[in-house]
Scaffold this motif. Structure first.
Motif, PDB file in Angstrom:
ATOM      1  N   LEU A  17       5.595 -24.865   9.275  1.00 52.04           N
ATOM      2  CA  LEU A  17       4.809 -26.017   9.686  1.00 52.04           C
ATOM      3  C   LEU A  17       5.447 -26.778  10.843  1.00 52.04           C
ATOM      4  O   LEU A  17       4.838 -27.707  11.381  1.00 52.04           O
ATOM      5  CB  LEU A  17       4.604 -26.971   8.500  1.00 52.04           C
ATOM      6  CG  LEU A  17       3.742 -26.434   7.357  1.00 52.04           C
ATOM      7  CD1 LEU A  17       3.678 -27.451   6.217  1.00 52.04           C
ATOM      8  CD2 LEU A  17       2.337 -26.118   7.848  1.00 52.04           C
ATOM      9  N   GLY A  18       6.676 -26.419  11.198  1.00 50.31           N
ATOM     10  CA  GLY A  18       7.339 -27.110  12.291  1.00 50.31           C
ATOM     11  C   GLY A  18       7.898 -28.461  11.913  1.00 50.31           C
ATOM     12  O   GLY A  18       8.178 -29.286  12.784  1.00 50.31           O
ATOM     13  N   THR A  19       8.079 -28.708  10.618  1.00 48.01           N
ATOM     14  CA  THR A  19       8.617 -29.999  10.181  1.00 48.01           C
ATOM     15  C   THR A  19      10.030 -30.227  10.698  1.00 48.01           C
ATOM     16  O   THR A  19      10.433 -31.363  10.958  1.00 48.01           O
ATOM     17  CB  THR A  19       8.607 -30.073   8.638  1.00 48.01           C
ATOM     18  OG1 THR A  19       7.306 -29.733   8.173  1.00 48.01           O
ATOM     19  CG2 THR A  19       8.954 -31.465   8.164  1.00 48.01           C
ATOM     20  N   ASP A  20      10.802 -29.144  10.855  1.00 45.07           N
ATOM     21  CA  ASP A  20      12.178 -29.252  11.340  1.00 45.07           C
ATOM     22  C   ASP A  20      12.272 -29.200  12.863  1.00 45.07           C
ATOM     23  O   ASP A  20      13.355 -29.148  13.423  1.00 45.07           O
ATOM     24  CB  ASP A  20      13.025 -28.100  10.772  1.00 45.07           C
ATOM     25  CG  ASP A  20      13.489 -28.397   9.359  1.00 45.07           C
ATOM     26  OD1 ASP A  20      13.567 -29.584   9.017  1.00 45.07           O
ATOM     27  OD2 ASP A  20      13.764 -27.455   8.606  1.00 45.07           O
ATOM     28  N   GLY A  21      11.165 -29.172  13.546  1.00 51.47           N
ATOM     29  CA  GLY A  21      11.188 -29.041  15.005  1.00 51.47           C
ATOM     30  C   GLY A  21      10.153 -28.025  15.431  1.00 51.47           C
ATOM     31  O   GLY A  21       8.992 -28.108  15.043  1.00 51.47           O
ATOM     32  N   ALA A  22      10.579 -27.044  16.211  1.00 46.63           N
ATOM     33  CA  ALA A  22       9.651 -26.016  16.670  1.00 46.63           C
ATOM     34  C   ALA A  22       9.212 -25.155  15.502  1.00 46.63           C
ATOM     35  O   ALA A  22      10.034 -24.697  14.719  1.00 46.63           O
ATOM     36  CB  ALA A  22      10.321 -25.147  17.737  1.00 46.63           C
ATOM     37  N   PRO A  23       7.895 -24.920  15.354  1.00 45.59           N
ATOM     38  CA  PRO A  23       7.435 -24.087  14.241  1.00 45.59           C
ATOM     39  C   PRO A  23       7.764 -22.626  14.467  1.00 45.59           C
ATOM     40  O   PRO A  23       8.031 -22.190  15.589  1.00 45.59           O
ATOM     41  CB  PRO A  23       5.921 -24.316  14.234  1.00 45.59           C
ATOM     42  CG  PRO A  23       5.593 -24.659  15.659  1.00 45.59           C
ATOM     43  CD  PRO A  23       6.783 -25.416  16.185  1.00 45.59           C
ATOM     44  N   ALA A  24       7.749 -21.861  13.382  1.00 44.17           N
ATOM     45  CA  ALA A  24       7.920 -20.421  13.495  1.00 44.17           C
ATOM     46  C   ALA A  24       6.763 -19.853  14.320  1.00 44.17           C
ATOM     47  O   ALA A  24       5.671 -20.419  14.364  1.00 44.17           O
ATOM     48  CB  ALA A  24       7.943 -19.790  12.104  1.00 44.17           C
ATOM     49  N   PRO A  25       6.982 -18.733  15.008  1.00 47.33           N
ATOM     50  CA  PRO A  25       5.919 -18.159  15.836  1.00 47.33           C
ATOM     51  C   PRO A  25       4.746 -17.652  15.003  1.00 47.33           C
ATOM     52  O   PRO A  25       4.892 -17.370  13.814  1.00 47.33           O
ATOM     53  CB  PRO A  25       6.629 -17.005  16.560  1.00 47.33           C
ATOM     54  CG  PRO A  25       7.774 -16.646  15.665  1.00 47.33           C
ATOM     55  CD  PRO A  25       8.213 -17.933  15.048  1.00 47.33           C
ATOM     56  N   ALA A  26       3.597 -17.529  15.636  1.00 45.41           N
ATOM     57  CA  ALA A  26       2.400 -17.023  14.962  1.00 45.41           C
ATOM     58  C   ALA A  26       2.466 -15.510  14.875  1.00 45.41           C
ATOM     59  O   ALA A  26       1.716 -14.793  15.531  1.00 45.41           O
ATOM     60  CB  ALA A  26       1.148 -17.481  15.689  1.00 45.41           C
ATOM     61  N   SER A  27       3.415 -15.026  14.090  1.00 39.19           N
ATOM     62  CA  SER A  27       3.628 -13.592  13.925  1.00 39.19           C
ATOM     63  C   SER A  27       4.348 -13.379  12.602  1.00 39.19           C
ATOM     64  O   SER A  27       4.651 -14.337  11.884  1.00 39.19           O
ATOM     65  CB  SER A  27       4.468 -13.036  15.080  1.00 39.19           C
ATOM     66  OG  SER A  27       5.736 -13.665  15.120  1.00 39.19           O
TER      67      SER A  27
END
Length: 335
Positions: free
Chosen positions: A287-297
């Motif tokens: 969800l990007g709560t820690d910063g940049a979200p994980a990629p859409a993959s």
């Protein structure tokens, strides 16, 4: 564990089994039987699976809906299939297959040490299974594959090993513990993601007598001749005797270019809690709560953005992470 930061929807085959947890967390309940082919549609921000999804129904539903997805429950063969299924579906939201030990916590610790060392040539994970701990059926199903050989990477070469082979002594949480090989997903993913040339995971019971009995059963060939459904209750009786609660503990050793970093993770609330913490950290990352979200993959835990201060994030949930890193012949200790 701290109260959830988002509204929760609990889905399961039997709604009444989730009523107590729903009351404690303020969650809503939704009936969903994974054996039922009829679709389930609901609007959610993310999906976390904490039970086996043998037909990938939850995975497919999340990917088709463009919803971030986290899985905490697959053993290696099922994780390999899920990665293939998800990749073929071309996800438009993160798919995090976080079934490495304790909801991906082991892999996060490996990645944290690798970041300090500049790489991870060799990874050794040692697990203490506390027999006083509570353990769900899915946890035991994960382990109940001791009659099946599995593939590992050692010195850059693939080889097949027997479960409970290559036993050794590991120092975990202040005690020496005899541990032996077990099939876990991080042994498959770390060579692919971090270039690890040797990856091994071993497990031992908190009772030395129980570990010896398990190894003796393996030497007698019990887990091979007793693989059928008829012997399932007998096999699982050796693995599943849950108590009222215990302490989850594991040790991770990472070596890169002659330097070694070691870490011990301890959770007095037990393995179910530590797995839930792993799920929370995974959810934060998709969800990007820690910063940049994980990629859409499709990704594994060690590929996603790491929490800036992993020890602090774990400590906030009552989990201790202690690290020791060699620095040019000396040791730096951090918690």
């Amino acid at each position: 564990m701290a109260a959830p930061r988002w509204p929760l929807l609990l889905a399961g085959r039997t709604v009444t089994r989730g009523e107590d947890l729903a009351r404690r967390t303020g969650a809503a309940l939704l009936p969903w039987d994974l054996a039922d082919p009829s679709p389930v549609s609901t609007r959610v921000r993310a999906v976390v699976t904490v039970v086996n999804d043998p037909d990938d129904r939850v995975l497919r539903a999340a990917v088709h809906g463009g919803v971030p997805y986290v899985d905490l429950t697959r053993w290696t063969a099922r994780l390999q299939r899920a990665a293939t299924v998800a990749a073929l579906l071309r996800p438009t939201a993160p798919v995090l297959l976080s079934s490495a030990w304790m909801g991906g916590v082991a892999s996060l610790v490996v990645a944290d040490l690798a970041r300090t060392l500049g790489g991870a040539d060799r990874v050794d994970v040692a697990i203490r299974w506390d027999q006083n701990d509570r353990a769900g059926v899915d946890s035991v199903e994960f382990m109940d594959r001791l009659g099946l050989d599995f593939e590992v990477i050692e010195d850059g070469q693939r080889r097949t090993v027997m479960p409970l082979a290559d036993s050794r002594t590991a120092h975990i949480d202040g005690t020496d513990l005899r541990v032996a090989r077990i099939d876990t997903p991080e042994q498959f993913t770390l060579p692919l993601t971090l270039g690890t040339v040797t990856a091994s995971t071993r497990i031992g019971f908190s009772s030395a007598l129980s570990t010896s009995a398990l190894l003796a059963a393996k030497r007698l060939g019990f887990f091979r001749w007793a693989r059928g459904e008829r012997f399932t209750p007998l096999r699982r009786s050796l693995l599943h005797a849950p108590g009222n609660g215990g302490t989850a503990a594991l040790r991770v050793d990472v070596t890169h270019r002659g330097r070694t970093g070691s870490a011990t993770v301890t959770d007095p609330a037990g393995q179910a809690h530590l797995t839930a913490v792993g799920g929370l950290l995974a959810l934060d990352r998709v969800l990007g709560t820690d910063g940049a979200p994980a990629p859409a993959s499709v990704a594994f835990p060690e590929q996603t953005p790491l929490p800036a201060a992993l020890a602090d994030r774990l400590a906030a949930q009552g989990v201790t992470l202690e690290k020791t890193v060699e620095a040019h012949g000396t040791q730096d200790r951090a918690a």
